[in-house]
Write a protein that holds these residues in place. Structure first.
Motif, PDB file in Angstrom:
ATOM      1  N   VAL A 202       0.906  -1.514   0.319  1.00  0.00           N
ATOM      2  CA  VAL A 202      -0.251   0.358  -0.305  1.00  0.00           C
ATOM      3  C   VAL A 202       1.251   0.834  -0.131  1.00  0.00           C
ATOM      4  CG1 VAL A 202      -2.028  -1.145   1.267  1.00  0.00           C
ATOM      5  CG2 VAL A 202      -0.142  -0.216   2.303  1.00  0.00           C
ATOM      6  N   ASN A 203      -0.007   2.031  -0.471  1.00  0.00           N
ATOM      7  CA  ASN A 203       1.312   3.582  -0.571  1.00  0.00           C
ATOM      8  C   ASN A 203       1.352   4.284   0.800  1.00  0.00           C
ATOM      9  OD1 ASN A 203       1.280   3.390  -3.650  1.00  0.00           O
ATOM     10  ND2 ASN A 203      -1.049   4.257  -3.585  1.00  0.00           N
ATOM     11  N   ASN A 204       0.810   4.206   1.553  1.00  0.00           N
ATOM     12  CA  ASN A 204       0.366   4.731   2.377  1.00  0.00           C
ATOM     13  C   ASN A 204       2.237   4.168   3.690  1.00  0.00           C
ATOM     14  OD1 ASN A 204      -1.494   2.947   2.619  1.00  0.00           O
ATOM     15  ND2 ASN A 204      -2.221   3.257   4.646  1.00  0.00           N
ATOM     16  N   ASP A 205       1.796   2.946   3.253  1.00  0.00           N
ATOM     17  CA  ASP A 205       2.898   2.580   4.026  1.00  0.00           C
ATOM     18  C   ASP A 205       4.764   2.879   3.016  1.00  0.00           C
ATOM     19  OD1 ASP A 205       1.855   1.517   5.710  1.00  0.00           O
ATOM     20  OD2 ASP A 205       2.080  -1.173   5.269  1.00  0.00           O
ATOM     21  N   ARG A 206       4.497   2.796   1.879  1.00  0.00           N
ATOM     22  CA  ARG A 206       5.799   3.490   0.789  1.00  0.00           C
ATOM     23  C   ARG A 206       5.981   4.313   1.919  1.00  0.00           C
ATOM     24  NH1 ARG A 206       2.345   1.542  -3.289  1.00  0.00           N
ATOM     25  NH2 ARG A 206       3.213  -0.861  -3.703  1.00  0.00           N
ATOM     26  N   GLU A 207       5.048   5.884   1.662  1.00  0.00           N
ATOM     27  CA  GLU A 207       5.348   6.479   2.316  1.00  0.00           C
ATOM     28  C   GLU A 207       5.290   7.461   3.579  1.00  0.00           C
ATOM     29  OE1 GLU A 207       1.766   8.802   1.285  1.00  0.00           O
ATOM     30  OE2 GLU A 207       1.816   8.394  -0.870  1.00  0.00           O
ATOM     31  N   TYR A 208       5.106   6.731   4.360  1.00  0.00           N
ATOM     32  CA  TYR A 208       5.471   6.652   5.978  1.00  0.00           C
ATOM     33  C   TYR A 208       7.435   5.779   5.946  1.00  0.00           C
ATOM     34  CZ  TYR A 208       6.149   6.136  11.271  1.00  0.00           C
ATOM     35  OH  TYR A 208       5.851   6.383  11.731  1.00  0.00           O
ATOM     36  N   PHE A 209       7.183   4.550   5.160  1.00  0.00           N
ATOM     37  CA  PHE A 209       8.084   4.447   5.911  1.00  0.00           C
ATOM     38  C   PHE A 209       9.354   4.931   4.828  1.00  0.00           C
ATOM     39  CE2 PHE A 209       5.832   0.990   7.418  1.00  0.00           C
ATOM     40  CZ  PHE A 209       6.431   0.601   7.901  1.00  0.00           C
ATOM     41  N   ALA A 251      -4.073  -5.309  14.954  1.00  0.00           N
ATOM     42  CA  ALA A 251      -3.330  -5.872  15.334  1.00  0.00           C
ATOM     43  C   ALA A 251      -1.540  -6.105  14.614  1.00  0.00           C
ATOM     44  CB  ALA A 251      -3.704  -8.050  15.969  1.00  0.00           C
ATOM     45  N   SER A 252      -1.375  -4.993  13.722  1.00  0.00           N
ATOM     46  CA  SER A 252      -0.152  -5.996  13.160  1.00  0.00           C
ATOM     47  C   SER A 252      -0.290  -6.844  12.571  1.00  0.00           C
ATOM     48  CB  SER A 252       0.278  -5.331  13.841  1.00  0.00           C
ATOM     49  OG  SER A 252       1.233  -4.654  14.579  1.00  0.00           O
ATOM     50  N   LEU A 253      -1.519  -7.447  12.065  1.00  0.00           N
ATOM     51  CA  LEU A 253      -1.452  -8.594  10.961  1.00  0.00           C
ATOM     52  C   LEU A 253      -2.593  -8.103   9.849  1.00  0.00           C
ATOM     53  CD1 LEU A 253      -2.432 -10.765  14.095  1.00  0.00           C
ATOM     54  CD2 LEU A 253      -0.555 -11.506  12.665  1.00  0.00           C
ATOM     55  N   GLU A 254      -2.751  -6.983   9.634  1.00  0.00           N
ATOM     56  CA  GLU A 254      -3.162  -6.186   8.391  1.00  0.00           C
ATOM     57  C   GLU A 254      -3.463  -6.384   7.014  1.00  0.00           C
ATOM     58  OE1 GLU A 254       0.212  -5.491   7.540  1.00  0.00           O
ATOM     59  OE2 GLU A 254      -0.491  -4.730   9.607  1.00  0.00           O
ATOM     60  N   VAL A 272      -9.902  -5.453  18.181  1.00  0.00           N
ATOM     61  CA  VAL A 272      -8.777  -5.042  16.887  1.00  0.00           C
ATOM     62  C   VAL A 272      -9.446  -3.885  16.306  1.00  0.00           C
ATOM     63  CG1 VAL A 272      -7.891  -6.528  16.119  1.00  0.00           C
ATOM     64  CG2 VAL A 272      -9.568  -6.507  14.350  1.00  0.00           C
ATOM     65  N   ASP A 273      -8.495  -2.673  15.870  1.00  0.00           N
ATOM     66  CA  ASP A 273      -9.506  -1.412  15.465  1.00  0.00           C
ATOM     67  C   ASP A 273      -8.369  -1.417  13.932  1.00  0.00           C
ATOM     68  OD1 ASP A 273      -7.168   0.056  14.947  1.00  0.00           O
ATOM     69  OD2 ASP A 273      -7.703   1.651  16.903  1.00  0.00           O
ATOM     70  N   VAL A 274      -8.917  -0.390  13.094  1.00  0.00           N
ATOM     71  CA  VAL A 274      -8.957  -0.519  11.420  1.00  0.00           C
ATOM     72  C   VAL A 274      -8.194   0.765  11.396  1.00  0.00           C
ATOM     73  CG1 VAL A 274     -10.543  -2.126  11.067  1.00  0.00           C
ATOM     74  CG2 VAL A 274     -10.534   0.224  11.050  1.00  0.00           C
ATOM     75  N   ALA A 275      -7.994   1.413  12.312  1.00  0.00           N
ATOM     76  CA  ALA A 275      -6.758   2.666  12.236  1.00  0.00           C
ATOM     77  C   ALA A 275      -6.222   2.520  10.635  1.00  0.00           C
ATOM     78  CB  ALA A 275      -6.487   3.376  13.625  1.00  0.00           C
ATOM     79  N   GLU A 276      -5.792   3.115  10.265  1.00  0.00           N
ATOM     80  CA  GLU A 276      -4.671   3.353   9.021  1.00  0.00           C
ATOM     81  C   GLU A 276      -4.317   1.851   9.282  1.00  0.00           C
ATOM     82  OE1 GLU A 276      -2.386   5.429   7.271  1.00  0.00           O
ATOM     83  OE2 GLU A 276      -3.210   7.200   7.670  1.00  0.00           O
ATOM     84  N   ARG A 277      -5.095   0.817   8.925  1.00  0.00           N
ATOM     85  CA  ARG A 277      -4.977   0.445   8.000  1.00  0.00           C
ATOM     86  C   ARG A 277      -6.005  -0.509   7.748  1.00  0.00           C
ATOM     87  NH1 ARG A 277      -0.845   1.436  10.377  1.00  0.00           N
ATOM     88  NH2 ARG A 277       0.918   0.536  11.313  1.00  0.00           N
ATOM     89  N   LEU A 278      -7.054   0.530   7.200  1.00  0.00           N
ATOM     90  CA  LEU A 278      -8.418   0.215   5.675  1.00  0.00           C
ATOM     91  C   LEU A 278      -7.969  -0.407   5.261  1.00  0.00           C
ATOM     92  CD1 LEU A 278     -11.299  -0.885   7.216  1.00  0.00           C
ATOM     93  CD2 LEU A 278     -11.927   0.855   5.889  1.00  0.00           C
ATOM     94  N   SER A 279      -6.817  -0.306   4.320  1.00  0.00           N
ATOM     95  CA  SER A 279      -5.883   0.231   2.797  1.00  0.00           C
ATOM     96  C   SER A 279      -5.569  -1.503   2.426  1.00  0.00           C
ATOM     97  CB  SER A 279      -5.151   1.096   2.656  1.00  0.00           C
ATOM     98  OG  SER A 279      -3.472   1.023   3.303  1.00  0.00           O
ATOM     99  N   HIS A 280      -5.298  -1.717   3.530  1.00  0.00           N
ATOM    100  CA  HIS A 280      -4.609  -3.393   3.625  1.00  0.00           C
ATOM    101  C   HIS A 280      -5.966  -4.378   3.581  1.00  0.00           C
ATOM    102  CE1 HIS A 280      -0.705  -2.793   5.022  1.00  0.00           C
ATOM    103  NE2 HIS A 280      -1.615  -2.156   5.104  1.00  0.00           N
ATOM    104  N   LEU A 281      -6.674  -4.022   3.882  1.00  0.00           N
ATOM    105  CA  LEU A 281      -8.597  -4.768   3.512  1.00  0.00           C
ATOM    106  C   LEU A 281      -8.629  -4.700   2.116  1.00  0.00           C
ATOM    107  CD1 LEU A 281     -10.534  -4.643   6.734  1.00  0.00           C
ATOM    108  CD2 LEU A 281      -8.566  -6.400   6.412  1.00  0.00           C
TER     109      LEU A 281
END
Length: 378
Positions: A202-209, A251-254, A272-281
Motif C-alpha cells: 500500500v502507498n501509505n506504508d511506502r510514504e511512511y517508511f 493487530a499488525s496482522l493487517e 482490533v481497530d482498523v486505524a490506518e490499516r483499512l487500505s490493507h483490507l
C-alpha cells in the motif's frame, strides 16, 4: 461396451455435479448478500446522521479542530496518549490537555493514558508507573496505550531492546486489569515494514517508511524480526488472557484476514481497530472481496472503527478538517456500499463491502460502547 460406457459416464456426471455445486454456492453467496443488505444498508447520505465513535485519535493541543469536526459529523472520540518522543509533548502535558478537553466536552471526548520507560533500570520503576496510572485513572483515563517504541526503540542499561513480554510489565498490566481498564497496543509495524519500499502493498506504508527510515526494519536487519514483535505481544497476552485488550492497527496482522481471525480466536478478550490499516483490507478485497466481507461479518463484535487522526501544534486547520472528512467518507463508502472505488493508498480499483447496518453499527459505535461503558456522557 456397457461397462466401458459407465466408466466414461461416471466421471462426467461427477464433474457436472461439482460444477453445479460451485455455481449454486456462488449464486447462494450472492443471494445471501442481497438478502442481508436489501433495505438494510446505510447510504452515503446517511453518514452525517448515524452516531459514530472513532476509537483511535490524538489531540495534543488545546485547539478544538477535531472536536468541532467530530460534533459536526456525529462522532465521539477516544483520544490516546502515546510515548512518542519528541514528536509529542511530555506525558504530563499530554495528560493535562486530555483532562481539560474531557472536562469541557464529556459528551464527545474520552481518553486513555500512557507511560514512559524513563527510569526503566531502577528497581521501583513499575511502582512509579502504577502510581502515575492511579492518578490518571482518577482523572478520567479509561485505559493505557503501549506503543511500538517497546520492541523497536527503547533499550535497557545493557543495550538490550525492551520487549512487551518483559516481566517488568507484568505488575502494570495486572494493575490495569484490577482497575477494569483497557490496554491498547501498537505492537511492531505492518509486515510491509520488513520489505523493500517497492515491494510494499500500500502507498501509505511506502510514504511512511520512506519518510521514517529509522522504523523501516528492512534497513535494520540487526533488529527483531516481524515475527519477534508479534510473538512478544502474544506472549504478553498469554499471561493476561482475561485482560480487555485492543490490538490497534488490525493487530499488525493487517496483511491477512486469516491471521487476524486466528489472533481473535486465540485471545477471546481481544478486539482490533482498523486505524490506518483499512487500505490493507481493500488490497485483499481486490483478490477476494467475499473473504474480507465474511471475516468482518463473522467478527463483527471484535472490530472497531478508528482513524489515527492527530491534532498538533503545527496542524493546518483547513487541511485537517478536509483530510478528516475525506477519510471518513472514503471509509464509509467502502464499508457501506458495493460501489467500485479507488483510494490513494491502493494502486487498483476495489469494490465496497456493503455491510448490513447491524454490522456497521457495531464497528462504528456499539463495540466501543461495550468496551468503554459510560465513556461519553450525554
Amino acid at each position: 461396451m456397457i461397462f466401458q460406457f459407465k466408466r466414461i459416464l461416471q466421471p462426467l456426471i461427477l464433474v457436472a455435479l461439482i460444477v453445479m455445486q460451485l455455481g449454486c454456492t456462488s449464486k447462494n453467496e450472492k443471494q445471501t448478500e442481497a438478502s442481508e443488505t436489501q433495505d438494510s444498508c446505510y447510504t452515503l447520505s446517511d453518514f452525517k446522521f448515524v452516531p459514530k465513535i472513532d476509537v483511535h485519535a490524538h489531540i495534543n493541543v488545546e485547539g478544538r479542530i477535531m472536536i468541532e469536526q467530530a460534533k459536526a459529523y456525529n462522532f465521539k472520540l477516544m483520544v490516546m496518549a502515546v510515548d512518542v518522543v519528541p514528536e509529542y509533548p511530555p506525558m504530563e502535558e499530554q495528560i493535562r490537555v486530555r483532562i481539560k478537553h474531557h472536562k469541557e466536552n464529556p459528551d464527545v471526548f474520552a481518553f486513555t493514558t500512557a507511560f514512559t520507560l524513563e527510569g526503566w533500570d531502577e528497581p521501583d520503576w513499575s511502582d512509579k508507573v502504577i502510581e502515575q496510572l492511579k492518578r490518571d485513572f482518577e482523572n478520567g483515563a479509561l485505559g493505557i496505550k503501549v506503543w511500538k517504541n517497546i520492541g523497536m526503540g527503547e533499550k535497557d542499561k545493557d543495550g538490550n531492546l525492551i520487549m512487551l513480554d518483559d516481566p517488568k510489565f507484568d505488575p502494570i498490566f495486572r494493575f490495569v486489569k484490577e482497575q477494569n481498564k483497557v490496554v491498547l497496543s501498537h505492537a511492531g509495524e505492518p509486515k510491509n515494514c520488513w520489505l523493500p519500499i517497492d515491494e510494499m502493498t500500500v502507498n501509505n506504508d511506502r510514504e511512511y517508511f520512506s519518510e521514517n527510515p529509522e522504523y523501516h526494519m528492512y534497513l535494520h536487519p540487526e533488529m527483531p524480526s516481524y515475527e519477534d514483535q508479534i510473538n512478544a505481544r502474544n506472549n504478553m497476552l498469554e499471561k493476561n488472557k482475561d485482560m480487555t485488550f485492543i490490538a490497534v492497527h488490525l493487530a499488525s496482522l493487517e496483511w491477512s484476514v486469516d491471521e487476524i481471525a486466528a489472533f481473535l480466536d486465540r485471545f477471546p478478550n481481544a478486539s482490533v481497530d482498523v486505524a490506518e490499516r483499512l487500505s490493507h483490507l481493500q488490497v485483499q478485497s481486490i483478490k477476494d472481496r467475499q473473504k474480507v466481507r465474511n471475516f468482518i461479518i463473522k467478527y463483527q463484535d471484535r472490530v472497531l472503527y478508528g482513524t489515527d487522526f492527530q491534532e498538533l501544534e503545527n496542524t493546518n486547520p483547513s487541511e485537517l478538517k478536509e483530510g478528516m472528512l475525506k477519510t471518513w467518507m472514503q471509509d464509509w463508502k467502502y464499508l457501506n456500499t458495493d460501489e467500485m472505488m479507488t483510494a490513494h493508498q491502493v494502486n487498483a480499483e476495489f469494490q465496497g463491502l456493503k455491510l448490513p447496518k447491524s454490522v456497521v453499527d457495531k464497528i462504528y459505535r456499539i463495540n466501543a460502547q461495550k468496551i468503554f461503558p459510560n465513556a461519553w456522557e450525554n
